[in-house]
Each structure stands twice: as C-alpha cells, then as structure tokens.
Design a protein around this motif. Sequence first.
Motif, PDB file in Angstrom:
ATOM      1  N   TRP A   1     -11.928  22.913  54.870  1.00 37.66           N
ATOM      2  CA  TRP A   1     -12.544  21.671  54.377  1.00 37.66           C
ATOM      3  C   TRP A   1     -11.527  20.701  53.794  1.00 37.66           C
ATOM      4  CZ3 TRP A   1     -16.966  21.600  56.537  1.00 37.66           C
ATOM      5  CH2 TRP A   1     -17.669  22.766  56.727  1.00 37.66           C
ATOM      6  N   SER A   2     -10.457  21.222  53.279  1.00 33.54           N
ATOM      7  CA  SER A   2      -9.391  20.358  52.756  1.00 33.54           C
ATOM      8  C   SER A   2      -8.071  21.106  52.909  1.00 33.54           C
ATOM      9  CB  SER A   2      -9.660  19.998  51.285  1.00 33.54           C
ATOM     10  OG  SER A   2      -9.567  21.138  50.467  1.00 33.54           O
ATOM     11  N   ALA A   3      -7.010  20.510  52.422  1.00 31.83           N
ATOM     12  CA  ALA A   3      -5.682  21.102  52.579  1.00 31.83           C
ATOM     13  C   ALA A   3      -5.556  22.404  51.797  1.00 31.83           C
ATOM     14  CB  ALA A   3      -4.625  20.114  52.108  1.00 31.83           C
ATOM     15  N   ARG A   4      -4.765  23.298  52.347  1.00 32.60           N
ATOM     16  CA  ARG A   4      -4.416  24.555  51.684  1.00 32.60           C
ATOM     17  C   ARG A   4      -2.967  24.444  51.229  1.00 32.60           C
ATOM     18  NH1 ARG A   4      -7.804  28.792  52.579  1.00 32.60           N
ATOM     19  NH2 ARG A   4      -6.167  30.366  52.603  1.00 32.60           N
TER      20      ARG A   4
ATOM     21  N   GLU B   1      -7.770  24.473  48.091  1.00 36.90           N
ATOM     22  CA  GLU B   1      -8.895  25.207  48.670  1.00 36.90           C
ATOM     23  C   GLU B   1      -8.637  26.708  48.492  1.00 36.90           C
ATOM     24  OE1 GLU B   1     -10.958  24.229  52.644  1.00 36.90           O
ATOM     25  OE2 GLU B   1      -9.532  25.813  53.135  1.00 36.90           O
TER      26      GLU B   1
ATOM     27  N   GLY C   1      -0.985  15.539  54.440  1.00 37.43           N
ATOM     28  CA  GLY C   1      -1.996  15.750  53.413  1.00 37.43           C
ATOM     29  C   GLY C   1      -1.726  14.947  52.160  1.00 37.43           C
TER      30      GLY C   1
ATOM     31  N   ILE D   1      -4.054  14.682  49.113  1.00 37.13           N
ATOM     32  CA  ILE D   1      -4.404  15.885  48.360  1.00 37.13           C
ATOM     33  C   ILE D   1      -3.217  16.319  47.505  1.00 37.13           C
ATOM     34  CG2 ILE D   1      -5.171  18.295  48.513  1.00 37.13           C
ATOM     35  CD1 ILE D   1      -7.215  16.384  49.683  1.00 37.13           C
TER      36      ILE D   1
END
Length: 190
Positions: A117-120, A91, A52, A55
């Motif tokens: 939808w995106s990295a946590r 997120e 990731g 992000i």
Amino acid sequence: MSSKTRFFLYLISVFFLTSCAGSSKYMKPAETLLSPSNDKALVRFMRPSGFGFAINFNILDGEKVIGNSVAKSQFDYLADPGKHLFIATAENKAFCEAEIEAGKTYYILTEVKMGAWSARVGLVAVNKGSQFWEKVKEYENTLVKLNPDVVVLKRWEEANKPKIQKVLSDYESVWKEKYQWPKLNSEDGR
C-alpha cells in the motif's frame, strides 16, 4: 498514442519519481554535518534515493525517535557509545543492531522498497569494506543536510509511545530471531 510517446512518458515518470528530494515537518535544514566527540559516537543516516520521495520514515534509537529519513538527504545523531537498536518504521519495520565507540562516525543507509500500500523501508549498515564504504563520502557532499526538529519529534514520540513499545516487544519476541538484521560493529566506525 504511439509506442515512442508512451516510452518517452514512461522515462519522464521514472525520472520524476527517482530524482525528487523530499521534505518533512520533523526535520529542518542544516548548514554543516556534525563530528563525533570524545564521549559520543556519530551515526549518520543517509537516504540517497529519490524513489518514494513523498514517504518519510521515522528513525528510532530504541524508544527514542531521533529523526526522519527523507529522500535525497542525511541527518546526524550523536549517540552514547555501546549497544543500540536502530529502527526504521514504514508499512514494515526494519532494524539495525549496533555496537559503537565514542569518537567515531558510523553510517546507516535507508532504502525504499515497493510495498503493498505504501513504501517499505530497509536499513543498510555500512560495514568496513562493503559496497557503500567509499560511496558514503560522495553522499556526504551531495545529499541535503538536515537536523531533527527535536520538539516536534518529541511530541510524536509521546503520542506513539505504546506503538513504539509494541515494536520493541515484537522485535525481542519474534523478529530478532526470525530475520537476519544488519549489524554495525565498532570497527565499522571511522
């Protein structure tokens, strides 16, 4: 395309996604790591994974934005001794309660997880005797050293003050009791 070719491309993709270092407009290169002082504790935030890498996660101490968690990097935060609530935003939101002492160094790792939808983000308190207790010394020598760009972070903080206050309010009213968040204790400092 043959299965060997697909497998090779898969391996290359995994290597690329996990080995890249990130960058952030909120952080700048640092020459050295900081040390705690007689009146301040040092909290070192580390993100050893390259997963990731595109992000970044904002890291807060309560209402104050203190840095950006960037892939394959680390940054230092000098904090007053006492109780703190460290927050990582993505997120999702992740929290780490801390009770820290002046003159000691504490470690918090940021983890990247797959999100919808995106990295946590996840936070890992490095407690005495935990699986990362010795590993952080290796990370200190291998991760990129960064310093927060305080001016740029302050602008972001001012622009997002209502959101930050809502996160803190939600933590107190819902998330604090709903989940078991990591904790740093005073004896976890070195």
